[in-house]
Design a protein around this motif. Sequence first.
Motif, PDB file in Angstrom:
ATOM      1  N   ALA A 107       0.837  -1.208   0.000  1.00 53.30           N
ATOM      2  CA  ALA A 107       0.000   0.000   0.000  1.00 53.30           C
ATOM      3  C   ALA A 107       0.871   1.256   0.000  1.00 53.30           C
ATOM      4  O   ALA A 107       0.687   2.145   0.821  1.00 53.30           O
ATOM      5  N   HIS A 108       1.843   1.269  -0.908  1.00 51.47           N
ATOM      6  CA  HIS A 108       2.741   2.425  -1.076  1.00 51.47           C
ATOM      7  C   HIS A 108       3.467   2.773   0.219  1.00 51.47           C
ATOM      8  O   HIS A 108       3.638   3.939   0.559  1.00 51.47           O
ATOM      9  N   GLY A 109       3.885   1.738   0.955  1.00 56.77           N
ATOM     10  CA  GLY A 109       4.650   1.944   2.174  1.00 56.77           C
ATOM     11  C   GLY A 109       3.824   2.212   3.410  1.00 56.77           C
ATOM     12  O   GLY A 109       4.371   2.452   4.478  1.00 56.77           O
ATOM     13  N   GLU A 110       2.513   2.155   3.293  1.00 59.48           N
ATOM     14  CA  GLU A 110       1.654   2.451   4.444  1.00 59.48           C
ATOM     15  C   GLU A 110       1.347   1.223   5.294  1.00 59.48           C
ATOM     16  O   GLU A 110       0.765   1.348   6.361  1.00 59.48           O
ATOM     17  N   ALA A 111       1.721   0.031   4.825  1.00 61.33           N
ATOM     18  CA  ALA A 111       1.456  -1.197   5.574  1.00 61.33           C
ATOM     19  C   ALA A 111       2.653  -2.128   5.440  1.00 61.33           C
ATOM     20  O   ALA A 111       3.396  -2.074   4.462  1.00 61.33           O
ATOM     21  N   THR A 112       2.813  -2.974   6.426  1.00 60.02           N
ATOM     22  CA  THR A 112       3.837  -4.002   6.394  1.00 60.02           C
ATOM     23  C   THR A 112       3.124  -5.348   6.362  1.00 60.02           C
ATOM     24  O   THR A 112       2.235  -5.591   7.172  1.00 60.02           O
ATOM     25  N   VAL A 113       3.507  -6.206   5.422  1.00 63.16           N
ATOM     26  CA  VAL A 113       2.828  -7.487   5.234  1.00 63.16           C
ATOM     27  C   VAL A 113       3.853  -8.617   5.181  1.00 63.16           C
ATOM     28  O   VAL A 113       5.044  -8.385   4.976  1.00 63.16           O
TER      29      VAL A 113
END
Length: 142
Positions: free
Chosen positions: A82-88
């Motif tokens: 998410a364009h750096g907004e989440a870590t998965v």
Amino acid sequence: MNLKPAALLCCLLSPSAFGGETAKDFLGDFVIGAYQLIGKAPDSTSTYQGALQIYSENHQLKIKREIDGAVIFGEAAIEEAAHGEATVLRMRFKENNVAYESTCLVQSDLDNYARISCHLYQANNESKSSGLEALFIDHHKL
């Protein structure tokens, strides 16, 4: 001290909060373990169950999937989405010469073990509908 929730979260996710370990490293260590797996195949309504193990080998996350007697090995990594907004958690493997990838959210269960939920799809984006997988820590293999 009266910290706002956002400030507290930033403090908890800072590298110094983990003794020099980054949040990405912490999450990588957190997901290591043996899991019971339940899932639905991509582009299908068929369901399955099995086991999945996440382990570290030479500082790289690896996976071992066991479903219906078939054992498949693959790789995993903690990545930004998410364009750096989440870590998965991303897992990649091949089954019957088809490359698959899953994008997973990692949460904590009530016993502070990882609870992982994933969207599973063909790596070349040919899946019309993604599959789903849920991973629950296998308490019998702790």
